[in-house]
Design an enzyme around this catalytic site. Structure first.
Site, PDB file in Angstrom:
ATOM      1  CD  GLU A 113     -25.684 -44.273   6.090  1.00 18.62           C
ATOM      2  OE1 GLU A 113     -24.642 -44.720   5.600  1.00 18.62           O
ATOM      3  OE2 GLU A 113     -26.572 -43.723   5.409  1.00 18.62           O
TER       4      GLU A 113
ATOM      5  CG  ASP B 251     -26.515 -39.436  -1.679  1.00 17.43           C
ATOM      6  OD1 ASP B 251     -25.524 -39.103  -2.355  1.00 17.43           O
ATOM      7  OD2 ASP B 251     -26.494 -40.373  -0.857  1.00 17.43           O
TER       8      ASP B 251
END
Ligand SMILES: [Zn+2]
Length: 339
Positions: free
Chosen positions: A203, A282
């Protein structure tokens, strides 16, 4: 006009959702009010905060917002509410299976210790699953900013609760810190205990971090993994071994991993045959939930309905769902496509 299939009706599995990060923004405001917590302005603005985690300062700011939100979860009731609402949101988005990720260490001080924290979380998951009909399990995740010995302790704890709903072991936080290798013992404990290894990698750092997840932690799934797209040989390896990447497009854009939704290399992974499970990561901080990730594939990457159905199948196949749940979801996907 051509008939457009509703992506919230496409059955799918959700494999990358963090605990506090799943919270509804309105719930965060209510809880902050309940406890008299003064939240950072970025969390009360009514729109997702502007973040950029491609440098350490940006990541630190993201973590600070996350911590501020987490500090509003203080009582078992708050945990139960969070989990129930996460399940409700997932159901609304067509999810038929949710694996929610949590580091219980963060909640332990307010909930009476590690074991009570784990028990409260697992009970909440069981209750939410019963109330909403959504199949739910838990991934216990270690924090790579902490000592590897803490991760081992956590892995042992996770294994103890394997028959109570824990299906996997993860590793989260800043990939630029520490080596995956430092956590190899913790992951060995988890794997030997029958848990699926699902560390974050690829990431914030490149393909090497995905390779580390495979070589050092024997990952069965990779959280994000999206930057494997930069290395054709790695893509082939992921495809050959059918390692699912939990790709979170909206999160990638929100954190500045990619500039625009069309820059997230969904096509590259898909064409290389790397299985993906799109995830929201999230939603509290990034402003979009599960179905919106599929919407990005459709709108910005021209995925056809047939391809979107295949993405959904990949999410189901990459999940820890029992056979009957998988069969039902795969059936529902075919039904969506033929409808
Ligand atoms: Zn994540």
């Amino acid at each position: 006009m051509e008939h457009v299939r509703d992506l919230t009706l496409l059955p799918k599995a959700h494999l990358h959702l963090h605990f506090t990060g799943s919270m509804r923004p309105s719930t965060l405001l209510e809880l902050a009010d309940k406890y008299g917590v003064r939240l950072p302005d970025a969390l009360t603005a009514g729109e997702p905060p502007k973040l950029r985690a491609t440098d350490e300062r940006g990541w630190f700011r993201f973590q600070r917002l996350y911590d501020a939100a987490r500090s509003c979860l203080r009582e078992p009731d708050d945990i139960r509410r969070l989990v129930r609402e996460a399940a409700e949101e997932d159901v609304r988005d067509g999810s038929g299976w949710l694996e929610i990720q949590v580091d219980p260490t963060s909640y332990a001080p307010l909930l009476g210790g590690m074991i009570p924290a784990v028990e409260i979380i697992l009970d909440a998951v069981e209750a939410a699953s019963r109330d909403t009909g959504l199949g739910m399990r838990v991934i216990i995740a270690a924090n790579r900013m902490k000592h590897p010995l803490d991760a081992r302790t956590l892995a042992r704890l996770a294994v103890r609760y394997a028959d109570r709903g824990v299906v996997g072991f993860g590793l989260s936080n800043d990939e630029r810190r520490g080596m995956a290798r430092d956590f190899d013992r913790a992951f060995a404990i988890a794997r030997e205990g029958g848990l699926l290894a699902a560390p974050h990698g690829g990431e914030l750092t490149g393909p090497a971090s995905v390779r580390d997840c495979l070589d050092d932690l024997h990952a069965a799934r990779v959280g994000h993994g999206v930057r494997a797209a930069e290395d054709p040989r790695l893509l082939k390896r992921l495809a050959d071994r059918q390692i699912t990447c939990e790709v979170c497009p909206a999160s990638n854009v929100a954190l500045g991993v990619y500039e625009r939704p069309e820059d997230v290399p969904l096509r590259t992974l898909f064409e290389a045959g790397v299985p993906m499970a799109l995830g929201a990561d999230d939603p509290l901080l990034f402003g979009s939930r599960l179905a919106a990730q599929y919407e990005i594939a459709r709108r910005h990457h021209a995925f056809t309905d047939g391809e979107l159905a295949e993405l959904a199948r990949q999410s189901v196949r990459g999940s820890a769902a029992p056979e009957e749940v998988r069969a039902k979801l795969l059936d529902g996907i075919d039904h969506w496509l033929s409808g």
